[in-house]
Every structure is written in C-alpha cells, then in structure tokens.
Scaffold this active site. Structure first.
Site, mmCIF file in Angstrom:
data_model
loop_
_atom_site.group_PDB
_atom_site.id
_atom_site.type_symbol
_atom_site.label_atom_id
_atom_site.label_comp_id
_atom_site.label_asym_id
_atom_site.label_seq_id
_atom_site.Cartn_x
_atom_site.Cartn_y
_atom_site.Cartn_z
ATOM 1 N N ARG A 37 0.813 -1.223 0.000
ATOM 2 C CA ARG A 37 0.000 0.000 0.000
ATOM 3 C C ARG A 37 0.847 1.275 0.000
ATOM 4 N NH1 ARG A 37 -3.452 3.132 4.121
ATOM 5 N NH2 ARG A 37 -5.316 3.744 2.948
ATOM 6 N N ILE A 63 -7.263 7.518 -1.339
ATOM 7 C CA ILE A 63 -7.035 6.074 -1.299
ATOM 8 C C ILE A 63 -7.858 5.560 -0.129
ATOM 9 C CG2 ILE A 63 -4.917 6.370 0.075
ATOM 10 C CD1 ILE A 63 -3.875 3.775 -1.160
ATOM 11 N N SER A 64 -8.697 4.576 -0.377
ATOM 12 C CA SER A 64 -9.654 4.129 0.632
ATOM 13 C C SER A 64 -8.974 3.536 1.857
ATOM 14 C CB SER A 64 -10.611 3.087 0.037
ATOM 15 O OG SER A 64 -11.478 3.672 -0.903
ATOM 16 N N GLN A 65 -9.653 3.672 2.975
ATOM 17 C CA GLN A 65 -9.253 3.024 4.223
ATOM 18 C C GLN A 65 -9.182 1.513 3.991
ATOM 19 O OE1 GLN A 65 -12.145 3.911 7.206
ATOM 20 N NE2 GLN A 65 -11.276 2.546 8.739
ATOM 21 N N PRO A 66 -8.148 0.829 4.476
ATOM 22 C CA PRO A 66 -8.044 -0.617 4.265
ATOM 23 C C PRO A 66 -9.282 -1.397 4.710
ATOM 24 C CG PRO A 66 -5.943 0.217 5.003
ATOM 25 C CD PRO A 66 -6.908 1.372 5.073
#
Length: 221
Positions: A37, A63-66
C-alpha cells in the site's frame, strides 16, 4: 520503491487490525497482505501507509481506508476468473487487491490524471487489468456483462445501466447516499427482472461523478 521486511511486518499488523474489526474472509486478507500500500501514497503519507485510514491522492480523491477495501471486496464474494468492473480506479490500490484475488478487472476512472498515474503504477508492479478513462457512472457496456461490479465512490442512487451490465447471478456493491455518508448496498441480480438488495453498513466515500452520479463541477445532481 522497495517493499521491505518492515513494510511486510506493518502489513501483518494491519491484517490483525482488520480481523479485530470483523473481516473474516481469509482470501481477502491474504490479498491485502500481498499489496504494498505504501507505494500508492504520496511521500508525505508514507509513514502512515499501514494505518487503517484514508489519505488524499489528488483531484479531490482518496485512497480508501483498508477496512473499506476489505469490506467491499468481501461483499463481492469473488472467485478466480470472474469478470469484474471497478468504477473509480483512484490510486489503483483497490484494483490491485481485486487482481490478487485472481479475477479479471476492467477499471474505469473519471479523472484523466489519476487514470494515467494509476495505470502506470499498476503496470510497473506487474498487475494486468484493462484500464479506461471515462464516465464510470454509466459503466462499460461494450465489455459486459460482468460477474461483479464494484463502485468505489458514493452514488446518489443506483444507476440502472450498472444493473443492466450485470450477469444474472451477479453482484453489484455500491455506496449510495448523500455526499456526507452512504449506505453500502449489495444488489444481486436474481433474474433479468428481479434484484435483491442488502444494506451493509454506513461508509463515507468521495462523490461518484458523471451522468448517473454527481455533477463534477457543482457537486450537485
């Protein structure tokens, strides 16, 4: 950019956090564990790459939260070889996780600069997807139908064209609501005329822009 033992150790810690938050699909967790990431983040955020947080990537996108990536990917119920349409390539991180699941990805991005950046990034990492720049709110009809469709931006409603591009038995996962919060919906196309819908929690996404989304200039319908 190097993917060091330190980075891999931080990913293992992230996987534990995701498990503790209720992510149970081991194949999804394994896919996330394989994706570096930190490579998708701007230098200013590198030290925070494996925190369970979203970060800006330019053009008003994130970028999306995991946890969000893990949750959406789990809801898709993927099997290797499936044809998947991703709406909103963004940084390319979610696309990489999908590819690690062994599916064939067609991904479309509205913002040209992000499209070019993410395509170059994923290709440099050896990932093979079909990349397109355009209005993802209308899907990508010429390559459909799809086994799965995933929207990574918040829509004001479920676009009919996406349902039309879904195979019978297929699943659409899409966040729907206003521009502050959305309900994560999982829609299953039982027959050509029957769609079932499940609500799968509250999330917050950047707006899905396009003809069947929010206006890119005014952020209104």
């Amino acid at each position: 950019m190097e993917d060091s033992y330190l980075h891999k150790g931080l990913r293992r810690k992230l996987i534990k956090i995701l498990r503790d938050k209720g992510i149970q699909d081991e194949l999804v967790l394994q896919a996330i564990d394989r994706v570096p990431r930190h490579i998708f983040l701007d230098n200013a955020f590198l030290e925070h790459a494996y925190q369970d947080k979203a970060f800006p990537i330019g053009d008003g996108q994130t970028i999306s939260q995991p946890y969000t990536v893990a949750s959406q990917t789990s809801l898709l119920k993927l099997s290797p070889g499936m044809k998947v349409l991703e709406i909103g390539t963004g940084s390319g991180y979610q696309c990489s996780v999908l590819l690690e699941m062994g599916v064939n990805v067609f991904t479309i991005e509205y913002h040209k600069s992000l499209f070019e950046k993410s395509k170059k990034m994923l290709q440099s990492l050896g990932y093979k997807a079909q990349f397109f720049c355009g209005d993802g709110s209308e899907g990508l009809a010429r390559f459909g139908p799809y086994d799965r469709i995933l929207a990574t931006a918040g829509a004001p409603y479920v676009p009919q064209k996406l349902l039309e591009q879904l195979k019978v038995g297929g699943i659409l996962v899409i966040p729907v609501g206003d521009q502050k919060t959305q309900k994560m919906l999982r829609l299953t196309k039982v027959t050509e005329k029957e769609i079932t819908q499940e609500e799968c929690g509250d999330f917050r996404f950047v707006p899905l822009v396009g003809k069947d989304g929010w206006n890119a200039k005014t952020n209104k319908l």
